[in-house]
Design a protein around this motif. Structure first.
Motif, PDB file in Angstrom:
ATOM      1  N   TYR A   1       1.997   1.299  12.731  1.00 59.95           N
ATOM      2  CA  TYR A   1       0.979   2.162  13.344  1.00 59.95           C
ATOM      3  C   TYR A   1       0.066   1.349  14.257  1.00 59.95           C
ATOM      4  CZ  TYR A   1      -3.361   4.744  13.819  1.00 59.95           C
ATOM      5  OH  TYR A   1      -4.491   5.342  14.332  1.00 59.95           O
ATOM      6  N   ARG A   2      -0.340   0.155  13.789  1.00 59.32           N
ATOM      7  CA  ARG A   2      -1.215  -0.700  14.593  1.00 59.32           C
ATOM      8  C   ARG A   2      -0.511  -1.205  15.849  1.00 59.32           C
ATOM      9  NH1 ARG A   2      -6.338   0.339  13.133  1.00 59.32           N
ATOM     10  NH2 ARG A   2      -6.509   0.414  10.868  1.00 59.32           N
ATOM     11  N   ILE A   3       0.774  -1.493  15.719  1.00 59.00           N
ATOM     12  CA  ILE A   3       1.546  -1.950  16.876  1.00 59.00           C
ATOM     13  C   ILE A   3       1.594  -0.855  17.945  1.00 59.00           C
ATOM     14  CG2 ILE A   3       3.894  -2.521  17.656  1.00 59.00           C
ATOM     15  CD1 ILE A   3       4.242  -4.030  14.989  1.00 59.00           C
ATOM     16  N   GLN A   4       1.835   0.368  17.507  1.00 59.66           N
ATOM     17  CA  GLN A   4       1.872   1.483  18.455  1.00 59.66           C
ATOM     18  C   GLN A   4       0.498   1.739  19.043  1.00 59.66           C
ATOM     19  OE1 GLN A   4       3.566   4.776  16.321  1.00 59.66           O
ATOM     20  NE2 GLN A   4       5.588   3.827  16.138  1.00 59.66           N
ATOM     21  N   LYS A   5      -0.533   1.648  18.195  1.00 62.35           N
ATOM     22  CA  LYS A   5      -1.897   1.890  18.661  1.00 62.35           C
ATOM     23  C   LYS A   5      -2.277   0.925  19.773  1.00 62.35           C
ATOM     24  CE  LYS A   5      -6.701   1.372  17.122  1.00 62.35           C
ATOM     25  NZ  LYS A   5      -7.582   1.064  15.988  1.00 62.35           N
ATOM     26  N   HIS A   6      -1.919  -0.368  19.607  1.00 66.15           N
ATOM     27  CA  HIS A   6      -2.288  -1.382  20.590  1.00 66.15           C
ATOM     28  C   HIS A   6      -1.220  -1.598  21.658  1.00 66.15           C
ATOM     29  CE1 HIS A   6      -5.833  -2.327  18.305  1.00 66.15           C
ATOM     30  NE2 HIS A   6      -5.139  -2.675  17.246  1.00 66.15           N
ATOM     31  N   ARG A   7      -0.151  -0.788  21.582  1.00 65.71           N
ATOM     32  CA  ARG A   7       0.933  -0.862  22.569  1.00 65.71           C
ATOM     33  C   ARG A   7       1.529  -2.268  22.644  1.00 65.71           C
ATOM     34  NH1 ARG A   7      -2.971   2.583  24.709  1.00 65.71           N
ATOM     35  NH2 ARG A   7      -2.174   4.675  25.165  1.00 65.71           N
ATOM     36  N   ILE A   8       1.862  -2.797  21.472  1.00 56.52           N
ATOM     37  CA  ILE A   8       2.480  -4.115  21.371  1.00 56.52           C
ATOM     38  C   ILE A   8       3.987  -3.928  21.270  1.00 56.52           C
ATOM     39  CG2 ILE A   8       2.636  -6.246  20.010  1.00 56.52           C
ATOM     40  CD1 ILE A   8      -0.184  -5.582  18.946  1.00 56.52           C
ATOM     41  N   GLY A   9       4.758  -4.599  22.104  1.00 52.51           N
ATOM     42  CA  GLY A   9       6.203  -4.412  22.119  1.00 52.51           C
ATOM     43  C   GLY A   9       6.937  -5.510  21.384  1.00 52.51           C
TER      44      GLY A   9
END
Length: 312
Positions: free
Chosen positions: A298-306
């Motif tokens: 969820y945090r990865i998607q929130k911060h747009r980390i690929g």
């Protein structure tokens, strides 16, 4: 809290759109419900939509509804949240998670005060008051091109900021008593000085939600009206834990913390650092950060980390 309630009461009397800001767990949903309860719309529905919990495919149907046959699986007409809210209040939680296409459609609804169900051509009036909330800094999102500026200003007619618990520790005794009343038939009213000192010094990364969890745990072991300090277990801040997390090579993560950056920026850098050191293995990174892979996702998607992998 009295100052916040006065601000809420003043905003509740108006029909304007309200934007609520604050960290996770500060009680933005409570503020939204209080706005509704104190407003002239109190006898109309209060409808809550968690934008972060719905896929982009579902959000549109949830908000606007659909006609029979609008898409595969649409076997009957379904009213959306705008329609169900009627003349009441529609609370759009985590609105910063809406993708660009849905932001544009929402802007049109707010401007025109009307909408159509998916697959339909009947124009319906939008009578509900909109309250929107986000843990993201939407002004920064606008500056970064991730959130529409015109939608931001349409939502931010009235802005209410809910301060984190660490900045209002004087409220802890009242919040603790209220949480205790919800957790048990035996309210915990008495706080020793040492217990209050420990509660006041804690950084409360989970804010009021964390306080409620602490109280619920303590009340389970309480047989008096004195707060059971011996059962008080305060977790370290996830931010501090992450900063002190050890990489697979044994090095402390090089994440400097100062007042020039937001918590979102710091969190993003921490996650990126851990992912890089684990070769973007989400499971390994989640273990280092002391969280679950689902939460990290969820945090990865929130911060747009690929680049994070699905490897176990």
């Amino acid at each position: 809290m009295r100052a916040l309630r006065d601000e809420i009461a003043a905003a509740a009397a108006l029909p304007s759109t309200v934007r609520i800001t604050g960290e996770t767990g500060v009680g933005k949903g409570v503020v939204a419900r209080l706005l509704h309860r104190l407003s002239p719309r109190r006898n109309e529905p209060f409808v809550h939509v968690d934008c972060a919990a719905l896929s982009s495919e579902l959000v549109e149907s949830e908000l606007y509804g659909h006609e029979r046959g609008a898409f595969t699986g649409a076997h009957a007409r379904r009213a959306g949240r705008f329609e169900l809210a009627g003349g009441g209040t529609l609370f759009l939680d985590e609105i910063g998670d809406l993708e660009a296409r849905l932001q544009a459609k929402l802007l049109r609804v707010l401007q025109d005060r009307c909408f159509e169900r998916l697959g339909g051509n009947q124009t319906l009036k939008m009578r509900a008051r909109i309250i929107a909330a986000s843990t993201r800094d939407l002004r920064r999102e606008v500056a970064d091109g991730c959130f529409r500026a015109d939608l931001y200003y349409r939502l931010a007619v009235i802005s209410i900021e809910v301060a984190p618990l660490r900045d209002r520790t004087d409220d802890i005794p009242a919040l603790l008593r209220a949480a205790a009343r919800r957790s048990s038939e035996l309210p915990v009213f008495s706080l020793t000085e040492s217990a209050l000192a420990r509660l006041s010094k804690h950084s409360w990364p989970g804010n009021v939600r964390e306080l409620r969890n602490v109280v619920e745990r303590c009340v389970l072991f309480s047989d008096t009206e004195v707060f059971p300090e011996k059962w008080l277990q305060l977790a370290a801040s996830p931010l501090a834990t992450a900063v002190e997390a050890m990489s697979p090579t044994g090095d402390v993560l090089p994440v400097p913390i100062d007042g020039s950056r937001s918590l979102d920026e710091i969190e993003k850098q921490i996650i990126e650092s851990v992912l890089e050191r684990t070769s973007y293995n989400a499971t390994a990174a989640a273990k280092i950060l002391g969280t679950t892979r689902q939460t990290l996702r969820y945090r990865i998607q929130k911060h747009r980390i690929g680049n994070a992998s699905e490897k176990d």
